[in-house]
Design a protein around this motif. Structure first.
Motif, mmCIF file in Angstrom:
data_model
loop_
_atom_site.group_PDB
_atom_site.id
_atom_site.type_symbol
_atom_site.label_atom_id
_atom_site.label_comp_id
_atom_site.label_asym_id
_atom_site.label_seq_id
_atom_site.Cartn_x
_atom_site.Cartn_y
_atom_site.Cartn_z
ATOM 1 N N GLY A 60 0.841 -1.188 0.000
ATOM 2 C CA GLY A 60 0.000 0.000 0.000
ATOM 3 C C GLY A 60 0.877 1.240 0.000
ATOM 4 N N LEU A 61 0.533 2.207 -0.837
ATOM 5 C CA LEU A 61 1.315 3.438 -0.925
ATOM 6 C C LEU A 61 0.388 4.633 -0.782
ATOM 7 C CD1 LEU A 61 4.075 4.783 -1.453
ATOM 8 C CD2 LEU A 61 3.519 4.718 -3.888
ATOM 9 N N SER A 62 0.537 5.345 0.337
ATOM 10 C CA SER A 62 -0.284 6.534 0.575
ATOM 11 C C SER A 62 0.416 7.804 0.134
ATOM 12 C CB SER A 62 -0.605 6.644 2.069
ATOM 13 O OG SER A 62 0.590 6.919 2.805
ATOM 14 N N GLY A 63 1.716 7.719 -0.041
ATOM 15 C CA GLY A 63 2.505 8.906 -0.356
ATOM 16 C C GLY A 63 3.217 9.450 0.857
ATOM 17 N N GLY A 64 2.920 8.890 2.023
ATOM 18 C CA GLY A 64 3.597 9.300 3.252
ATOM 19 C C GLY A 64 4.929 8.583 3.416
ATOM 20 N N VAL A 65 5.644 8.968 4.445
ATOM 21 C CA VAL A 65 6.990 8.440 4.673
ATOM 22 C C VAL A 65 6.978 6.932 4.947
ATOM 23 C CG1 VAL A 65 9.020 8.555 6.170
ATOM 24 C CG2 VAL A 65 7.874 10.657 5.478
ATOM 25 N N VAL B 287 4.698 -4.128 -6.678
ATOM 26 C CA VAL B 287 3.665 -3.227 -7.186
ATOM 27 C C VAL B 287 3.149 -2.400 -6.011
ATOM 28 C CG1 VAL B 287 1.434 -3.042 -8.344
ATOM 29 C CG2 VAL B 287 2.962 -4.950 -8.897
ATOM 30 N N ALA B 288 3.142 -1.087 -6.175
ATOM 31 C CA ALA B 288 2.571 -0.196 -5.158
ATOM 32 C C ALA B 288 1.115 0.069 -5.521
ATOM 33 C CB ALA B 288 3.351 1.107 -5.104
ATOM 34 N N ILE B 289 0.238 -0.006 -4.521
ATOM 35 C CA ILE B 289 -1.191 0.186 -4.720
ATOM 36 C C ILE B 289 -1.651 1.385 -3.905
ATOM 37 C CG2 ILE B 289 -3.484 -0.833 -4.374
ATOM 38 C CD1 ILE B 289 -1.846 -2.315 -6.446
ATOM 39 N N THR B 290 -2.403 2.278 -4.549
ATOM 40 C CA THR B 290 -2.978 3.433 -3.860
ATOM 41 C C THR B 290 -4.478 3.423 -4.075
ATOM 42 O OG1 THR B 290 -0.975 4.747 -4.213
ATOM 43 C CG2 THR B 290 -2.973 5.954 -3.689
ATOM 44 N N GLY B 291 -5.223 3.523 -2.984
ATOM 45 C CA GLY B 291 -6.671 3.621 -3.073
ATOM 46 C C GLY B 291 -7.069 5.021 -3.516
ATOM 47 N N VAL B 292 -8.042 5.095 -4.429
ATOM 48 C CA VAL B 292 -8.513 6.374 -4.948
ATOM 49 C C VAL B 292 -10.009 6.467 -4.696
ATOM 50 C CG1 VAL B 292 -8.768 7.798 -6.999
ATOM 51 C CG2 VAL B 292 -6.761 6.339 -6.751
ATOM 52 N N ARG C 7 1.923 9.234 -6.359
ATOM 53 C CA ARG C 7 2.453 9.142 -7.727
ATOM 54 C C ARG C 7 3.916 9.589 -7.794
ATOM 55 N NH1 ARG C 7 -2.839 12.114 -10.005
ATOM 56 N NH2 ARG C 7 -4.162 10.277 -10.347
ATOM 57 N N THR C 8 4.208 10.681 -7.117
ATOM 58 C CA THR C 8 5.568 11.224 -7.119
ATOM 59 C C THR C 8 6.544 10.264 -6.455
ATOM 60 O OG1 THR C 8 4.718 13.485 -7.105
ATOM 61 C CG2 THR C 8 6.985 13.178 -6.367
ATOM 62 N N VAL C 9 6.138 9.702 -5.315
ATOM 63 C CA VAL C 9 6.990 8.754 -4.589
ATOM 64 C C VAL C 9 7.234 7.509 -5.429
ATOM 65 C CG1 VAL C 9 7.029 7.190 -2.599
ATOM 66 C CG2 VAL C 9 6.405 9.579 -2.280
ATOM 67 N N GLN D 120 -0.140 1.240 -9.214
ATOM 68 C CA GLN D 120 -1.518 1.037 -9.655
ATOM 69 C C GLN D 120 -2.448 1.792 -8.720
ATOM 70 O OE1 GLN D 120 -2.523 -0.956 -12.422
ATOM 71 N NE2 GLN D 120 -0.339 -0.825 -12.837
ATOM 72 N N GLU D 121 -3.446 2.441 -9.291
ATOM 73 C CA GLU D 121 -4.464 3.137 -8.508
ATOM 74 C C GLU D 121 -5.752 2.336 -8.580
ATOM 75 O OE1 GLU D 121 -4.629 7.161 -9.966
ATOM 76 O OE2 GLU D 121 -2.457 7.410 -9.674
#
Length: 70
Positions: free
Chosen positions: A11-16, A34-39, A52-54, A63-64
């Motif tokens: 899971g990737l939230s964009g936080g540290v 694979v990094a997954i972000t919930g949208v 996205r930037t991270v 993947q979103e």
């Protein structure tokens, strides 16, 4: 399915914290990570852009996934 064909999802939230986990996964298993972000409505656009930037900085596939929250 061959054991080596399996993916590792993080899971990737964009936080540290999630960025460190995504980077570690990519470093250990670059072709399988694979990094997954919930949208969804509960996710601010700024968080999504951070994720996205991270992901781009790490080089991990990102993947979103729509969360369809109520």
């Amino acid at each position: 399915m061959n054991k080596l064909d399996k993916k590792v999802f993080v899971g990737l939230s964009g936080g540290v914290d999630s960025a460190v986990v995504a980077a570690a996964a990519f470093r250990a298993l670059p072709l399988r990570s694979v990094a997954i972000t919930g949208v969804g409505q509960a996710v601010p656009e700024s968080d999504l852009q951070s994720a996205r930037t991270v992901a781009a900085a790490i080089g991990i596939l990102h993947q979103e996934i729509s969360t369809h929250e109520i």
